[in-house]
Design a protein around this motif. Structure first.
Motif, PDB file in Angstrom:
ATOM      1  N   ARG A   1       0.685  -1.066   0.066  1.00 51.89           N
ATOM      2  CA  ARG A   1       0.071   0.105  -0.071  1.00 51.89           C
ATOM      3  C   ARG A   1       0.881   1.204   0.022  1.00 51.89           C
ATOM      4  NH1 ARG A   1      -2.933   1.526   3.944  1.00 51.89           N
ATOM      5  NH2 ARG A   1      -2.478  -0.301   5.517  1.00 51.89           N
ATOM      6  N   PHE A   2       2.086   1.316  -0.598  1.00 52.17           N
ATOM      7  CA  PHE A   2       2.920   2.494  -0.461  1.00 52.17           C
ATOM      8  C   PHE A   2       2.548   3.212  -1.848  1.00 52.17           C
ATOM      9  CE2 PHE A   2       4.999   0.299   2.747  1.00 52.17           C
ATOM     10  CZ  PHE A   2       5.684   1.264   3.726  1.00 52.17           C
ATOM     11  N   SER A   3       2.124   4.517  -1.902  1.00 56.44           N
ATOM     12  CA  SER A   3       1.729   5.212  -3.089  1.00 56.44           C
ATOM     13  C   SER A   3       3.372   5.285  -3.913  1.00 56.44           C
ATOM     14  CB  SER A   3       1.214   6.293  -2.828  1.00 56.44           C
ATOM     15  OG  SER A   3       2.036   7.499  -2.169  1.00 56.44           O
ATOM     16  N   ALA A   4       4.306   5.220  -3.338  1.00 53.71           N
ATOM     17  CA  ALA A   4       5.678   5.534  -4.012  1.00 53.71           C
ATOM     18  C   ALA A   4       5.896   4.398  -4.751  1.00 53.71           C
ATOM     19  CB  ALA A   4       6.757   5.794  -2.921  1.00 53.71           C
ATOM     20  N   LEU A   5       5.302   3.235  -4.741  1.00 50.52           N
ATOM     21  CA  LEU A   5       5.736   1.974  -5.441  1.00 50.52           C
ATOM     22  C   LEU A   5       4.987   2.068  -6.938  1.00 50.52           C
ATOM     23  CD1 LEU A   5       5.045  -0.982  -3.121  1.00 50.52           C
ATOM     24  CD2 LEU A   5       6.964  -0.155  -3.968  1.00 50.52           C
ATOM     25  N   GLN A   6       4.014   3.293  -7.138  1.00 54.10           N
ATOM     26  CA  GLN A   6       3.423   3.306  -8.405  1.00 54.10           C
ATOM     27  C   GLN A   6       2.815   1.862  -8.820  1.00 54.10           C
ATOM     28  OE1 GLN A   6       5.855   5.819 -11.237  1.00 54.10           O
ATOM     29  NE2 GLN A   6       7.568   5.963  -9.701  1.00 54.10           N
ATOM     30  N   GLY A   7       2.200   1.391  -8.324  1.00 57.73           N
ATOM     31  CA  GLY A   7       1.569   0.091  -8.633  1.00 57.73           C
ATOM     32  C   GLY A   7       2.458  -1.029  -8.555  1.00 57.73           C
ATOM     33  N   ALA A   8       3.509  -1.013  -8.331  1.00 61.41           N
ATOM     34  CA  ALA A   8       4.281  -2.245  -8.326  1.00 61.41           C
ATOM     35  C   ALA A   8       4.505  -3.046  -6.840  1.00 61.41           C
ATOM     36  CB  ALA A   8       5.821  -1.687  -8.534  1.00 61.41           C
ATOM     37  N   GLY A   9       4.671  -4.097  -7.078  1.00 61.41           N
ATOM     38  CA  GLY A   9       5.206  -4.987  -5.976  1.00 61.41           C
ATOM     39  C   GLY A   9       6.678  -4.866  -5.433  1.00 61.41           C
ATOM     40  N   GLY A  10       6.873  -4.856  -4.208  1.00 60.48           N
ATOM     41  CA  GLY A  10       8.207  -4.466  -3.660  1.00 60.48           C
ATOM     42  C   GLY A  10       8.489  -5.266  -2.556  1.00 60.48           C
ATOM     43  N   THR A  11       9.914  -5.903  -2.362  1.00 62.29           N
ATOM     44  CA  THR A  11      10.357  -6.627  -1.559  1.00 62.29           C
ATOM     45  C   THR A  11      11.730  -6.108  -1.065  1.00 62.29           C
ATOM     46  OG1 THR A  11      11.387  -8.369  -2.773  1.00 62.29           O
ATOM     47  CG2 THR A  11       9.356  -8.837  -2.564  1.00 62.29           C
ATOM     48  N   PHE A  12      11.980  -6.293   0.157  1.00 61.13           N
ATOM     49  CA  PHE A  12      13.515  -6.034   0.506  1.00 61.13           C
ATOM     50  C   PHE A  12      13.931  -7.186   1.403  1.00 61.13           C
ATOM     51  CE2 PHE A  12      11.425  -3.768   3.906  1.00 61.13           C
ATOM     52  CZ  PHE A  12      12.221  -3.952   5.182  1.00 61.13           C
ATOM     53  N   PHE A  13      15.326  -7.445   1.245  1.00 60.85           N
ATOM     54  CA  PHE A  13      15.868  -8.420   2.147  1.00 60.85           C
ATOM     55  C   PHE A  13      17.095  -7.785   2.933  1.00 60.85           C
ATOM     56  CE2 PHE A  13      13.319 -10.224  -1.285  1.00 60.85           C
ATOM     57  CZ  PHE A  13      12.925 -11.376  -0.610  1.00 60.85           C
ATOM     58  N   MET A  14      17.305  -8.372   4.061  1.00 64.43           N
ATOM     59  CA  MET A  14      18.548  -7.686   4.869  1.00 64.43           C
ATOM     60  C   MET A  14      19.422  -8.920   4.706  1.00 64.43           C
ATOM     61  SD  MET A  14      17.254  -5.084   5.875  1.00 64.43           S
ATOM     62  CE  MET A  14      18.736  -4.534   7.138  1.00 64.43           C
ATOM     63  N   LEU A  15      20.283  -8.745   3.788  1.00 65.91           N
ATOM     64  CA  LEU A  15      21.357  -9.601   3.404  1.00 65.91           C
ATOM     65  C   LEU A  15      22.512  -9.971   4.364  1.00 65.91           C
ATOM     66  CD1 LEU A  15      22.211  -8.997  -0.509  1.00 65.91           C
ATOM     67  CD2 LEU A  15      20.407 -10.579   0.533  1.00 65.91           C
ATOM     68  N   ASP A  16      22.642  -8.804   5.191  1.00 61.33           N
ATOM     69  CA  ASP A  16      23.643  -8.935   6.445  1.00 61.33           C
ATOM     70  C   ASP A  16      23.049  -9.851   7.299  1.00 61.33           C
ATOM     71  OD1 ASP A  16      22.341  -6.408   8.702  1.00 61.33           O
ATOM     72  OD2 ASP A  16      21.835  -6.276   6.333  1.00 61.33           O
TER      73      ASP A  16
END
Length: 548
Positions: free
Chosen positions: A351-366
């Motif tokens: 639900r972030f408008s900054a995504l502009q309709g995209a799906g987003g993931t993030f991973f803490m590789l450390d």
């Protein structure tokens, strides 16, 4: 551009048939393994400079980079068997909790279901997640009940499956009475990162196949783990390629595009494959070709069919598959000057408008690669967290300059997951774009997806988007296990139909495929009862209300 013929360096009489595998992802490597081990000569072609994983992908500053962070689910029996066969040691993390974040903060967590007391499905999933939705009211959670029935009903018959495939997932959710909050806070972000499109642009059938693993499969089927150092290519493709080259003379042509398939108009037999060097543009022709495995997506298939008129005419289903849409992906890595102590290593934006309709993931590789942290920083001393973020359905994100994408992450997305991101500075970053890199399972797309076996007997298809018929395995959505198994089944199809033979025909055997765990008895019973009841009802001309 220069064109020359390239016969394989060993005669067919000595080494058996010759198969060209186009595409070196999981499907291509599966096909290459199945064919090589049957004694068939194989040439593997891919546009990547080094599809074997022997030369790791790095940034300009020498740090490692991987396109997309991909998980390994509990029900990956064939990839697990490959890992053991290659004897690569302990390459996976433990199963991890994932978190969903919105502008309001933490929305939900997906627990490690295997750590909870085991109950029959779907009761086990319900009990294991009672406290995991942080903001979603109970009434909204209960509104998903109708979807459980639809998932049971999905495979009642081919005709019913097609009805669901013609519906978009959003329309089905609304007709089933699922609340807006349940859709927007959970289903939408899940589909955006699982199938890379919002529900209104997805086939309801494919969406339910993905959600089945969360709702009706075994309680722990949705448990996921990750590579704990380096990359998938380095840990799995590299040792596999070395084994196939050393033991079976696999020939790998990296930095090479398959440009055209030469098919006899009279006999519908593949004669040769035209190749193009990515760097020089030189054209070469692989002669002495007995079969081809197409382990490519819609974008690659479209390019190939546009230059292969005889093949397009003989196999119109490949032209139809090539007309399907594809989805843009953007991958990034941020190296920070401090550690951010976020509680969860795997995360989804919602639900972030900054995504502009995209799906987003993030991973803490450390966190995921803590034991090999130094490798994440190349030759530099580690300074802080390393964040890998991927955006799907990302046409809007892809149009932004690199700096704006980094700023979006650091100022409009990540700070909502932990305040320490506001104080962190980016000391290095990499952004890469992959236009049209994954398949789009739009409403009505199932009938257009390529079949395992085509109208040209010696051309087979492999990949997670391929219709496998009675060889179907696992989820029909996008997953590494299904792609790998489809590659094995493509090889098996050529062998089973005696279209290719090894140097010793008596040893030209099909590769074993391990089935996933069978559904639990109550799920099997539910499907059987539904079929028993719905048959007579539909005989009177009645149908389920959401079919309209």
């Amino acid at each position: 551009m220069q064109e020359r013929a390239m016969p394989h360096n060993t005669s067919a009489g000595q080494r058996g048939s010759h198969v060209v595998v186009i595409g070196a992802g999981w499907a291509g490597w599966g096909a290459a393994k199945g064919l090589c081990e049957a004694g068939v000569r194989v040439t593997l072609v891919d546009g990547m400079a080094d599809p074997t994983g022997s030369q790791p992908v790095t940034t300009k500053s020498g740090k490692p980079f991987e396109a997309g962070t991909r998980g390994f689910w509990k029900d990956y029996p064939n990839i697990n068997a490959l890992t053991e066969e290659l004897d690569v040691g302990s390459i996976y993390t433990g199963f991890t909790t994932s978190a969903f974040w919105s502008p309001d903060g933490l929305e939900a967590t997906a627990p490690v279901f295997g750590e909870s007391p085991q109950w029959p499905s779907p009761l086990g999933q319900v009990l294991a997640t009672v406290t995991n939705f942080k903001r979603l009211p109970v009434r909204d959670r209960l509104s998903i009940a109708g979807l459980l029935y639809a998932i049971l009903d999905l495979n009642r018959s081919d005709r019913v499956f097609q009805h669901y495939d013609d519906l978009n997932a959003q329309a089905l959710f609304v007709r089933l009475g699922i609340s807006d909050r349940m859709i927007d806070d959970f289903l939408r972000p899940t589909l955006l990162v699982g199938l890379f499109k919002p529900p209104e642009e997805l086939s309801a059938a494919v969406a339910m196949e993905l959600l089945y693993y969360y709702a009706l499969a075994h309680q722990d089927s949705f448990d996921v783990r990750w590579i704990k150092s380096k990359s998938i290519a380095e840990h799995l493709f590299q040792p596999l390629s070395r084994r196939l080259v050393a033991r079976h003379d696999l020939r790998v042509l990296g930095g090479t595009l398959a440009r055209r398939l030469h098919v006899s108009a009279a006999t519908h037999v593949v004669r040769s494959v035209e190749l193009q060097d990515v760097r020089t543009g030189d054209i070469t022709v692989l002669e002495d070709v007995d079969a081809v495995v197409l382990a490519v997506g819609a974008k690659g298939l479209k390019a190939l069919m546009s230059e292969s008129p005889e093949c397009s005419k003989a196999a119109p289903e490949l032209v139809a598959a090539a007309s399907l849409g594809s989805i843009d992906v953007v991958s990034s890595r941020l190296w920070l000057d401090r550690y951010v102590p976020i509680a969860y290593p795997a995360n989804v934006f919602s639900r972030f408008s900054a995504l502009q309709g995209a799906g987003g993931t993030f991973f803490m590789l450390d966190q995921l690669q803590r034991d090999s942290e130094q490798a994440l920083w190349g030759d530099e001393p580690p300074q802080g967290s390393v964040v890998a973020s991927d955006f799907y359905n990302a046409a809007g994100i892809a149009a932004m300059p690199d700096q704006e994408i980094m700023d979006c992450l650091m100022h409009q997305l990540l700070p909502f997951t932990h305040p320490e991101f506001r104080n962190a500075k980016v000391v290095d970053a990499e952004v890469r774009r992959y236009p049209g890199s994954v398949s789009h399972f739009s409403p009505g797309s199932f009938r257009k997806r390529p079949p395992l076996e085509t109208s040209i007997p010696s051309i087979v298809c492999a990949g997670d988007w391929v219709r496998m018929g009675d060889r179907e395995h696992g989820a029909k959505g996008l997953c590494q296990e299904r792609a790998y198994v489809c590659g094995l089944e493509a090889a098996n199809s050529l062998i089973r139909r005696n279209l290719v033979k090894g140097s010793d025909p008596s040893k030209t055997l099909q590769h074993p495929v391990i089935p996933i765990r069978a559904d639990e008895p109550q799920v099997v019973l539910g499907r059987a009862l539904n079929k028993l009841v719905m048959g007579p009802i539909e005989g009177f001309g009645l149908k389920l209300p959401w079919f309209g």
